[in-house]
Design an enzyme around this catalytic site. Structure first.
Site, short mmCIF file in Angstrom:
data_model
loop_
_atom_site.label_atom_id
_atom_site.label_comp_id
_atom_site.label_asym_id
_atom_site.label_seq_id
_atom_site.Cartn_x
_atom_site.Cartn_y
_atom_site.Cartn_z
N CYS A 242 39.42 50.06 24.32
CA CYS A 242 38.32 49.78 25.70
C CYS A 242 38.78 51.30 26.29
O CYS A 242 39.65 51.62 26.34
CB CYS A 242 39.62 48.58 26.28
SG CYS A 242 39.07 47.94 27.56
N SER B 76 29.92 40.69 33.20
CA SER B 76 30.95 39.99 33.50
C SER B 76 30.47 38.34 34.52
O SER B 76 29.64 39.01 35.55
CB SER B 76 31.96 40.82 34.85
OG SER B 76 32.68 41.65 33.64
N GLU C 82 43.05 55.12 31.53
CA GLU C 82 44.09 54.08 30.67
C GLU C 82 42.68 53.97 29.58
O GLU C 82 41.45 53.22 29.89
CB GLU C 82 43.96 52.52 30.65
CG GLU C 82 45.00 52.98 31.96
CD GLU C 82 45.83 51.56 32.35
OE1 GLU C 82 44.52 50.16 32.05
OE2 GLU C 82 46.41 51.19 34.38
N SER D 286 30.38 47.05 29.56
CA SER D 286 30.56 45.48 30.21
C SER D 286 30.53 46.16 31.90
O SER D 286 30.82 47.29 32.02
CB SER D 286 32.19 45.29 29.74
OG SER D 286 32.47 44.19 30.61
N CYS E 116 44.43 45.77 33.07
CA CYS E 116 43.48 46.17 32.54
C CYS E 116 43.64 47.65 34.21
O CYS E 116 43.60 46.54 35.43
CB CYS E 116 42.09 46.61 32.92
SG CYS E 116 40.79 48.50 33.01
N CYS F 97 38.09 51.83 40.78
CA CYS F 97 37.09 51.20 40.56
C CYS F 97 36.44 50.82 42.28
O CYS F 97 37.01 49.72 43.30
CB CYS F 97 36.97 50.64 40.37
SG CYS F 97 35.47 48.74 39.84
N CYS G 123 41.15 42.40 39.20
CA CYS G 123 41.63 42.88 38.30
C CYS G 123 42.46 44.30 39.17
O CYS G 123 42.25 44.69 40.41
CB CYS G 123 39.98 44.25 38.74
SG CYS G 123 39.64 44.75 37.51
N GLY H 117 36.69 50.61 35.14
CA GLY H 117 35.99 50.97 37.20
C GLY H 117 34.37 50.17 36.12
O GLY H 117 34.51 49.63 35.57
N HIS I 28 32.23 34.73 35.46
CA HIS I 28 33.18 34.06 35.46
C HIS I 28 33.11 32.54 36.56
O HIS I 28 34.36 32.70 36.65
CB HIS I 28 34.59 35.68 36.20
CG HIS I 28 34.43 37.02 35.60
ND1 HIS I 28 35.06 36.48 34.04
CD2 HIS I 28 34.17 37.62 36.10
CE1 HIS I 28 34.90 37.76 33.86
NE2 HIS I 28 34.76 39.01 34.79
N CYS J 29 37.00 43.20 42.23
CA CYS J 29 37.47 41.83 42.16
C CYS J 29 38.66 41.01 41.83
O CYS J 29 39.28 43.04 41.81
CB CYS J 29 36.83 41.86 40.64
SG CYS J 29 34.85 42.22 40.15
#
Length: 344
Positions: A105, A211, A92, A189, A330, A112, A119, A157, A213, A116
């Site tokens: 983006c 990232s 995407e 990122s 995502c 990936c 995600c 990813g 969090h 996470c």
């Protein structure tokens, strides 16, 4: 024989191509101009190359541009595009217009490895690294490409897990022979991978977003398993070794989860962790995904959190939430596409 894509090749790689084909050395810059300045989709359009040389090129090479296979449009103008990358694989790219800015983006992998908790891409598992061609095609074949002002490598990813191809794409975006963008227009990122992080900082001038969090290593480990291999405290220690006060911007992304990381004690830990770094924090609304027992904090909570950090000297913003009426999180659209194909 499958033809090799020219889109995604650096100038030095194009120089190798023209040397291999026995073309004049200056042809490499001509080809680069057609690819990255004029943005052609076929070798036939490269009209300052002789017909003979175009035919030679076409025997083994192609531009390698391909259009999105699907798109979802939000009422706020956000568009999520789906690109096919190999047999049965999809990634995407999300186009986000905002007044005089337009951000894309961009994805760097199919799936990936980072897993996470919050995600959807991580739920897919890892399938493949994208090539520089597949990364840049998300820009090249974007219907709104001429409106773009910024690119963020924070799609599907982990960019530092595919660093060779990502650095090649970043070189082309910022080189004079390529798109000639300022590095200030591009942000990478990452969850933070030690070897890749050092290399990115030293080989690229693009902005960096980490990232975060959670400021607590144990809690961050629950949210982001990559914390086991390279902790947030190690990341911050490494970042202290570099100067982020000039051209490059350093930011930390912080998804605010309801009842998880949204209170003053967490803000205090953030201040302690990031003390002495020239950086900012971006607070992000959580887009719910199936099977995950996390909720986003409400806006009042996010505003209080932001104001506490800002009042204590840490510049903090709340990122506007976009595309909530489409597959906003995502990895959602590509997961749906792959699921539909598997049923067929």
């Amino acid at each position: 024989m499958q033809k090799q894509p020219l889109l995604g090749m650096t100038l030095s790689e194009l120089q190798s191509v023209v040397k291999y084909l026995g073309m004049p050395s200056f042809s490499a810059k001509q080809i680069a101009s057609w690819l990255y300045d004029k943005k052609v989709d076929s070798i036939d359009e490269m009209t300052n190359l002789s017909l003979k040389h175009r035919e030679m090129l076409k025997e083994e090479y192609e531009v390698g541009a391909y259009s999105p296979v699907d798109a979802m449009r939000s009422s706020d103008g956000t568009v999520k595009y789906l690109y096919q990358v190999g047999e049965g694989h999809y990634v995407e790219a999300v186009y986000i217009p905002d007044d005089d800015r337009a951000t894309l983006c961009v994805s760097s992998q199919v799936g990936c490895k980072m897993s996470c908790k919050f995600c959807m891409t991580g739920k897919q598992g890892f399938s493949a690294n994208l090539t520089a061609n597949q990364i840049l095609n998300q820009i090249h074949s974007l219907p709104e490409r001429d409106k773009l002002t910024n690119v963020v490598m924070m799609g599907m990813g982990e960019p530092l897990d595919n660093l060779d191809e990502v650095l090649k794409a970043l070189e082309i975006m910022t080189a004079t022979y390529g798109y000639a963008w300022s590095p200030k227009r591009v942000t990478l990122s990452t969850v933070g991978l030690r070897k890749g992080l050092k290399r990115f900082i030293e080989e690229s001038d693009c902005h960096l977003a980490v990232s975060l969090h959670s400021p607590l290593p144990l809690q961050r480990r629950e949210l982001m398993p990559a914390e086991k291999a390279f902790s947030i405290t190690e990341i911050v220690d490494l970042l202290h070794d570099y100067d982020f006060s000039k051209q490059r911007r350093l930011s930390f992304e912080y998804i605010v989860f309801k009842g998880v990381n949204d209170t003053v004690p967490y803000a205090k830990e953030l201040l302690k962790l990031l003390r002495g770094l020239d950086c900012r924090v971006n607070l992000i609304r959580f887009h719910a995904i199936p099977g995950v027992d996390l909720e986003g904090a409400d806006m009042d909570t996010m505003i209080r959190f932001r104001d506490y950090l800002t009042s204590h000297g840490l510049f903090t913003t709340i990122r506007a939430s976009r595309g909530e009426d489409i597959f906003a999180a995502c990895g959602m659209l590509s997961t749906a596409k792959q699921g539909a194909e598997n049923k067929n």
